[in-house]
Design an enzyme around this catalytic site. Structure first.
Site, PDB file in Angstrom:
ATOM      1  N   LYS A 119       0.848  -1.198   0.000  1.00 15.68           N
ATOM      2  CA  LYS A 119       0.000   0.000   0.000  1.00 15.68           C
ATOM      3  C   LYS A 119       0.877   1.240   0.000  1.00 15.68           C
ATOM      4  O   LYS A 119       1.936   1.267   0.604  1.00 15.68           O
ATOM      5  CB  LYS A 119      -0.944  -0.036   1.207  1.00 15.68           C
ATOM      6  CG  LYS A 119      -2.019  -1.112   1.064  1.00 15.68           C
ATOM      7  CD  LYS A 119      -2.886  -1.240   2.307  1.00 15.68           C
ATOM      8  CE  LYS A 119      -2.181  -1.976   3.417  1.00 15.68           C
ATOM      9  NZ  LYS A 119      -1.853  -3.369   3.082  1.00 15.68           N
ATOM     10  N   HIS A 163      -5.080   3.884   8.995  1.00 20.04           N
ATOM     11  CA  HIS A 163      -4.328   3.836  10.249  1.00 20.04           C
ATOM     12  C   HIS A 163      -4.920   4.764  11.299  1.00 20.04           C
ATOM     13  O   HIS A 163      -4.259   5.099  12.277  1.00 20.04           O
ATOM     14  CB  HIS A 163      -2.871   4.222  10.004  1.00 20.04           C
ATOM     15  CG  HIS A 163      -2.192   3.386   8.981  1.00 20.04           C
ATOM     16  ND1 HIS A 163      -1.949   3.832   7.697  1.00 20.04           N
ATOM     17  CD2 HIS A 163      -1.734   2.127   9.026  1.00 20.04           C
ATOM     18  CE1 HIS A 163      -1.352   2.874   7.009  1.00 20.04           C
ATOM     19  NE2 HIS A 163      -1.209   1.832   7.797  1.00 20.04           N
ATOM     20  N   GLY A 209      15.413  18.445  12.315  1.00 20.59           N
ATOM     21  CA  GLY A 209      16.598  18.854  13.049  1.00 20.59           C
ATOM     22  C   GLY A 209      17.536  17.763  13.502  1.00 20.59           C
ATOM     23  O   GLY A 209      18.447  18.034  14.290  1.00 20.59           O
ATOM     24  N   GLY A 252      11.668   4.765  -2.934  1.00 20.85           N
ATOM     25  CA  GLY A 252      11.363   6.021  -2.249  1.00 20.85           C
ATOM     26  C   GLY A 252      10.544   6.968  -3.099  1.00 20.85           C
ATOM     27  O   GLY A 252       9.879   7.861  -2.584  1.00 20.85           O
ATOM     28  N   THR A 285      16.538  15.748  -2.620  1.00 16.06           N
ATOM     29  CA  THR A 285      16.920  14.614  -1.788  1.00 16.06           C
ATOM     30  C   THR A 285      18.393  14.299  -2.027  1.00 16.06           C
ATOM     31  O   THR A 285      19.060  14.958  -2.835  1.00 16.06           O
ATOM     32  CB  THR A 285      16.091  13.357  -2.119  1.00 16.06           C
ATOM     33  OG1 THR A 285      16.477  12.870  -3.425  1.00 16.06           O
ATOM     34  CG2 THR A 285      14.596  13.655  -2.105  1.00 16.06           C
ATOM     35  N   LEU A 286      18.897  13.263  -1.383  1.00 19.99           N
ATOM     36  CA  LEU A 286      20.288  12.865  -1.582  1.00 19.99           C
ATOM     37  C   LEU A 286      20.585  12.499  -3.033  1.00 19.99           C
ATOM     38  O   LEU A 286      21.742  12.539  -3.472  1.00 19.99           O
ATOM     39  CB  LEU A 286      20.659  11.709  -0.653  1.00 19.99           C
ATOM     40  CG  LEU A 286      20.298  10.273  -1.051  1.00 19.99           C
ATOM     41  CD1 LEU A 286      21.056   9.294  -0.144  1.00 19.99           C
ATOM     42  CD2 LEU A 286      18.829  10.001  -0.964  1.00 19.99           C
ATOM     43  N   GLY A 296      20.237  15.945   3.631  1.00 23.99           N
ATOM     44  CA  GLY A 296      20.527  14.593   3.153  1.00 23.99           C
ATOM     45  C   GLY A 296      21.434  14.605   1.934  1.00 23.99           C
ATOM     46  O   GLY A 296      22.344  13.774   1.805  1.00 23.99           O
TER      47      GLY A 296
END
Length: 489
Positions: free
Chosen positions: A8, A121, A306, A394, A402-403, A467
């Site tokens: 999911k 959830h 942080g 991801g 992002t990285l 990152g």
């Protein structure tokens, strides 16, 4: 035949199952993964989070299970599951919040209120509104799923569909039947659809939540054949030959196909030249990350929660400790695999999983070669496989802040310089400069992944992505260490 993962669409689910898939692939298993995002409650997302996976996933499971039982290959089962996932839309309605064990039940609705478009959830839905009669609620949900503006499902007038009314855990079957009884004529008369099957019951629950979800799936002949196939699944509405299905079904676990010996890994007594250089690169990369802890935390305090520096510090420290005892440095593939294990052991959260996926993918690629010495081209192929795996599980790509915005430019320059005939060490150093430039350029990007995607562009412009900066730092430190070692020799 292999293993199909039906996941999911939640970031944590995608990353954890992605890590499991990469680990299983590295052990020789055949793995496919299908993501289900059938949520029709929220407007189309601009980032990569996308639509959540809801109860429509159950129909995808049934289709895939029947296809597998019919003897289809893994790729064909995955194809049928993916097709089914693209045909279904779901929306949920709740009259209460679920009770988390050991916690006081939230009263975020308030008396006389209901919530539309919630996840599975217990997280908040799209909106809270006054309690409405069931026929009004069902009408709203069906219009949302079948909206011609969002086109969440490819269903038009004249289509044949399957209806699933799913209880969320605290709704009696009688009330679910009432909702189903309202939905069928509305689908037929108001939307012009032929309702081929109706499934009513508690298929995907949220503890004791009072409410239900409605799923609509476009049904072709193959999908109906799969849904009608006999099953012993305990809660499916139709049992086999009228028998009550068993409560538990034993599943034999196949033996692992790991080719590696079961001996515990350990540091070699003598290092080869490759092992000596690899050790220097790892040590330099880890120490660079350790030195950047406060800077990374400072950037992350502006654009995240942080703790990026502290998290990376834990991973780097674990690497230095484990390398002294466990890393088989003369075997590059196994060493890369152990780096991922060291990081995920202490980092936790998203970062730990991402780096473990990164290392597992590189490990699988490096293991394809039987040569003990890894060539520059093989390192490039391993880096490319790692980037592809992180992007796949991801969801991030270049420009998402992002990285990968550090690693993708590094890969491009590295491959380009090697193809041009440059010395591999020179190519490595040049690619590390590209990594640093790419990381610094994230200041000008609007985040589309992770916590930063909730931050305004003005705030994001005040700091690069931590990152990406961490990835660029360890990559450049490794490149400079390799350069120093080759100059010394």
């Amino acid at each position: 035949m292999g293993c199909l993962l039906i996941v999911k669409n939640y970031t944590g689910d995608r990353l954890n199952f992605g890590l499991a898939a990469e680990q299983a692939k590295s052990e020789g298993y055949k793995i496919e993964m299908v993501i289900v995002g059938d949520d029709c409650a929220l407007p189309p997302s601009q980032g990569i989070a996308g639509r959540r996976g809801l109860a429509g996933t159950i129909l995808v499971h049934k289709v895939a299970g029947a296809a597998a039982a019919a003897g289809l290959s893994l790729s064909d089962v995955a194809a049928e599951a993916k097709h089914a996932s693209e045909m279904v839309g779901t929306m949920g309605v709740a009259l209460s919040v679920c009770t988390l064990p050991g916690q006081v039940t939230s009263d975020r609705f308030g008396p006389g209120k209901m919530e539309l478009g919630l996840g599975i959830h217990g997280e908040p839905g799209a909106e809270v509104t006054d309690l409405q009669p069931v026929d009004v609620v069902v009408s709203h949900v069906l219009k949302q799923i079948l909206s011609t503006e969002t086109h969440y499902v490819p269903i038009t007038r004249g289509s044949r569909v399957v209806l699933m009314v799913n209880g969320l855990g605290g709704t009696p079957v009688m009330e679910l039947m009432i909702a189903a009884g309202k939905a069928v004529p509305k689908l037929q008369l108001e939307h012009g659809l032929a309702v081929a099957r109706v499934y009513t019951g508690s298929f995907m629950t949220s503890l004791d939540m009072a409410g239900f979800s409605i799923s609509i799936m476009k049904a072709d002949q193959t999908i109906l054949q799969r849904l009608d196939a006999p099953t012993k699944a305990p809660c499916w509405p139709v049992g086999v030959d009228g028998d009550h299905p068993p409560a538990k079904i034993p599943v034999p676990v196949p033996p692992s196909r790991l080719t590696r010996s079961d001996e515990a890994l350990s540091r070699p007594q003598e290092l080869s030249q490759q092992g000596y250089i690899l050790e220097a690169a790892i040590e330099a990369a880890a120490n660079e990350v350790i030195s950047l802890r406060d800077s990374l935390n400072g950037w992350d305090s502006k654009v995240g929660d942080g703790d990026c520096g502290s998290t990376m510090f834990r991973g780097a420290t674990a690497i230095l400790e484990d390398m002294k005892k466990y890393y088989p440095l003369n075997d590059a593939a196994e060493t890369v695999n152990e780096i991922g294990s060291s990081m995920t052991k202490v980092m936790g959260g998203t970062s730990g999983i991402i780096y473990d996926i990164f290392c597992k993918a590189a490990y699988a690629k490096l293991k394809e070669s039987t040569s003990p010495v890894v060539t520059a081209k093989q390192w490039v192929d391993a880096l490319e496989a790692s980037i592809a795996a992180v992007s796949k599980y991801g969801g991030a790509r270049a420009g998402y802040r992002t990285l990968l915005d550090a690693l993708i430019p590094a890969l491009e320059v590295l491959r380009e310089r090697l193809d041009a005939g440059d010395d591999p060490v020179v190519a490595f150093v040049l690619s590390s400069e590209a990594a640093l430039s790419g990381a610094e350029s994230t200041k000008h990007m609007q985040a589309q992944a992770g916590r930063s995607s909730y931050i305004s562009g003005e705030i994001l412009a005040s700091a690069p992505d931590p990152g990406a900066m961490a990835a660029a730092a360890w990559y450049r430190a490794a490149a400079l260490a390799v350069k120093r070692k080759f100059q010394a020799s």
